[in-house]
Structure formats: structure tokens, C-alpha cells
Enzyme design. Structure first.
Site, PDB file in Angstrom:
ATOM      1  N   PRO A  94    -100.165  34.177  22.376  1.00 16.50           N
ATOM      2  CA  PRO A  94     -98.921  33.872  23.102  1.00 16.50           C
ATOM      3  C   PRO A  94     -99.140  33.767  24.615  1.00 16.50           C
ATOM      4  O   PRO A  94     -98.268  33.302  25.330  1.00 16.50           O
ATOM      5  CB  PRO A  94     -97.987  35.042  22.761  1.00 16.50           C
ATOM      6  CG  PRO A  94     -98.786  36.036  22.018  1.00 16.50           C
ATOM      7  CD  PRO A  94    -100.121  35.457  21.678  1.00 16.50           C
ATOM      8  N   GLU A 122    -102.699  43.679  18.692  1.00 12.35           N
ATOM      9  CA  GLU A 122    -102.113  43.620  20.035  1.00 12.35           C
ATOM     10  C   GLU A 122    -102.842  42.645  20.937  1.00 12.35           C
ATOM     11  O   GLU A 122    -102.425  42.378  22.053  1.00 12.35           O
ATOM     12  CB  GLU A 122    -102.130  45.011  20.682  1.00 12.35           C
ATOM     13  CG  GLU A 122    -101.372  46.051  19.886  1.00 12.35           C
ATOM     14  CD  GLU A 122     -99.946  45.621  19.598  1.00 12.35           C
ATOM     15  OE1 GLU A 122     -99.198  45.353  20.557  1.00 12.35           O
ATOM     16  OE2 GLU A 122     -99.571  45.555  18.410  1.00 12.35           O
ATOM     17  N   ARG A 160    -103.463  14.522  12.623  1.00 11.57           N
ATOM     18  CA  ARG A 160    -102.673  13.307  12.418  1.00 11.57           C
ATOM     19  C   ARG A 160    -102.877  12.282  13.526  1.00 11.57           C
ATOM     20  O   ARG A 160    -102.507  11.119  13.384  1.00 11.57           O
ATOM     21  CB  ARG A 160    -101.197  13.629  12.202  1.00 11.57           C
ATOM     22  CG  ARG A 160    -100.531  14.335  13.344  1.00 11.57           C
ATOM     23  CD  ARG A 160     -99.212  14.936  12.908  1.00 11.57           C
ATOM     24  NE  ARG A 160     -98.325  13.934  12.326  1.00 11.57           N
ATOM     25  CZ  ARG A 160     -97.727  12.983  13.012  1.00 11.57           C
ATOM     26  NH1 ARG A 160     -97.915  12.890  14.312  1.00 11.57           N
ATOM     27  NH2 ARG A 160     -96.934  12.114  12.425  1.00 11.57           N
ATOM     28  N   ASP A 175     -93.856   8.505  17.119  1.00 13.84           N
ATOM     29  CA  ASP A 175     -93.470   9.907  16.964  1.00 13.84           C
ATOM     30  C   ASP A 175     -92.619  10.383  18.123  1.00 13.84           C
ATOM     31  O   ASP A 175     -92.711   9.862  19.226  1.00 13.84           O
ATOM     32  CB  ASP A 175     -94.717  10.808  16.976  1.00 13.84           C
ATOM     33  CG  ASP A 175     -95.437  10.815  15.653  1.00 13.84           C
ATOM     34  OD1 ASP A 175     -94.863  10.310  14.674  1.00 13.84           O
ATOM     35  OD2 ASP A 175     -96.565  11.331  15.611  1.00 13.84           O
TER      36      ASP A 175
HETATM   37  N1  ADE Z   1    -100.303  34.541  18.246  1.00 12.55           N
HETATM   38  C1  ADE Z   1     -99.173  35.252  18.318  1.00 12.55           C
HETATM   39  N2  ADE Z   1     -98.172  34.538  18.817  1.00 12.55           N
HETATM   40  C2  ADE Z   1     -98.680  33.286  19.079  1.00 12.55           C
HETATM   41  C3  ADE Z   1     -98.145  32.105  19.618  1.00 12.55           C
HETATM   42  N3  ADE Z   1     -96.873  32.011  20.011  1.00 12.55           N
HETATM   43  N4  ADE Z   1     -98.953  31.037  19.752  1.00 12.55           N
HETATM   44  C4  ADE Z   1    -100.256  31.126  19.385  1.00 12.55           C
HETATM   45  N5  ADE Z   1    -100.817  32.228  18.872  1.00 12.55           N
HETATM   46  C5  ADE Z   1    -100.036  33.292  18.715  1.00 12.55           C
END
Ligand code: ADE
Length: 237
Positions: A94, A122, A160, A175
């Protein structure tokens, strides 16, 4: 293109690449996808892949040694400067830059060996990021339990776009996002269903009018649901 996925849950990927466009691309040798169990690269007798965080706190952190060993096994080096040209090691997390169509296109065009590291728990020991990772990618501003679903999303978005992966070249060009707009609405037979009629313009065979209608509808939809695209806030589509 060759794609190697590093994960502690290889079973997660058992069937997910065996459908539709990805399956076709594999059969046509446009892409080879291999899934590797990070645990197999753990050297200790318990095959540990995670440990408690230095400094305390909740959760577990993925250990660096098995990931370094897995990359060395694939590339013969854990020095990113020595990766062969066209190789990219991506950490799904994230904390990464947000995946956009432009990122998928760049990877599809420029990379022939993609290695995906699926983070868990984590997080991943930062030395992996500092030393091995070419780029860190997030699929959106929300937290998944791990990088596995994100890896599937990224693989799909890239495969793709590989030459010849789609039935016709124009499909990817039309697309959503390829021209900075969302896609227009689509209809198929029957022309009338439960009293709901397909817009007349799509039935009259006038291609110039149809194109104009599609562009207008794409703009309308983008204005309604993704105004930020028009205002250039996400301008790197
Ligand atoms: N791992 C946990 N959340 C994620 C996300 N939003 N994008 C990529 N990998 C992740």
C-alpha cells in the site's frame, strides 16, 4: 514476457491465471507465469519467513533472507544494478505509487522479465525495498491482507496490453483510461429488453454519428463519476 511471482501463499494462484485473456496469452507463448513459494528459500529448519519487528509493535515483518535468496535464484544477483536490461522487480504494497493504466502500459512495453514480490503481514523488511526492488506499486488507497490479490490485478492489467493478447488491436485502445476518459456504454441484442431500448443511434449504421455519440457518453460518464480525470488531477493516465 516472463513473470515470476514470489509469495508465501502459492496456492492462492492455482487457477487464477487460467482463464480468459491470460490463459490465451499463456497458450500463445506471449507470457510465461511462474509462481514461487518464498518459504522454500528460507534456510533455517523451521522455514521462517517472518519475525517480530525491531522497536516493538504489532504484527510480523517478512524477513529479508528468503526474499534475497529467491531473487538471487531467479537473477543470479541481489544487486539491482546488475539486473539484466528489461528486468523489473516490483513490490506490491500500500506504500507504493498507485497503479494506473499508464504504469501498466509502461511495464507491458518496456519490461520482458517482471518479478512480483507479494508483501504480507505488517510489511516487508525495508532492506528488501532498498536493495532489490525496482518499483513499489499499490493498487489503490486501501489495505489488503497481502500483495497477492494486487499481483493478480497487476498481471491482468499488463498481460492484456501485450501485443496480440486481445482479439483485435483496437480493443485496448478503446478501453477506459486509454484516452484519459472512462469507456462509453455498450449494448448487445436484443434491441429492446423489458421495454428498455438500445439508443437509436447505435442501430442506424452511421459510423461517424456512432463515434460522436460514444465520445459524448464517455465524457458524460467521466464527468459524473471521475471528474478528477478531466481536471488533470490524475493526469498521468
Ligand atoms: N498489499 C496490501 N495492500 C495493498 C495495496 N493496496 N496494493 C498493493 N499491495 C497491497
Amino acid at each position: 514476457m516472463r513473470i515470476d511471482v514470489l509469495t508465501i501463499f502459492p496456492e492462492f494462484f492455482t487457477q487464477v491465471f487460467d482463464f480468459g485473456i491470460i490463459r490465451r496469452a499463456k497458450l500463445a507463448d506471449l507470457v510465461e507465469i511462474n509462481v514461487h513459494d518464498i518459504r522454500e528459500f528460507a534456510a533455517d529448519k523451521h522455514k521462517m519467513v517472518d519475525d517480530r519487528p525491531f522497536g516493538g509493535g504489532d504484527g510480523m515483518v517478512m524477513k529479508p533472507e528468503p526474499i534475497f535468496a529467491a531473487i538471487e535464484n531467479l537473477l543470479g544477483t541481489s544487486n539491482a544494478d546488475e539486473y539484466p536490461k528489461g528486468t523489473s522487480v516490483v513490490l506490491l504494497s500500500p506504500q507504493g505509487t498507485t497503479l494506473r493504466q499508464s504504469v501498466a502500459k509502461e511495464l507491458a512495453d518496456d519490461i520482458d522479465h517482471l518479478i512480483l514480490i507479494c508483501g504480507r503481514y505488517e510489511g516487508v523488511d525495508e532492506r528488501v525495498n532498498e536493495t532489490l526492488v525496482s518499483r513499489e506499486i499499490s493498487i489503490g488507497d486501501y489495505v489488503l491482507s497481502g500483495g497477492e490479490p494486487a499481483a493478480v490485478v497487476l498481471v491482468d492489467a499488463i498481460v492484456r496490453l501485450l501485443p496480440d493478447a486481445l482479439g483485435s488491436d483496437t480493443s485496448a485502445e478503446n478501453d477506459s483510461f486509454s484516452d484519459g476518459l472512462l469507456d462509453c456504454p455498450h449494448y448487445t441484442r436484443p434491441a429492446e429488453f423489458r421495454g428498455m431500448k438500445v439508443p437509436e443511434v447505435l442501430l442506424n449504421g452511421n459510423h461517424a454519428e456512432i463515434e460522436k455519440w460514444r465520445r459524448e457518453k464517455a465524457l458524460e460518464k467521466t464527468k459524473l463519476t471521475r471528474k478528477d480525470l478531466l481536471e488533470g488531477e490524475n493526469g498521468d493516465m
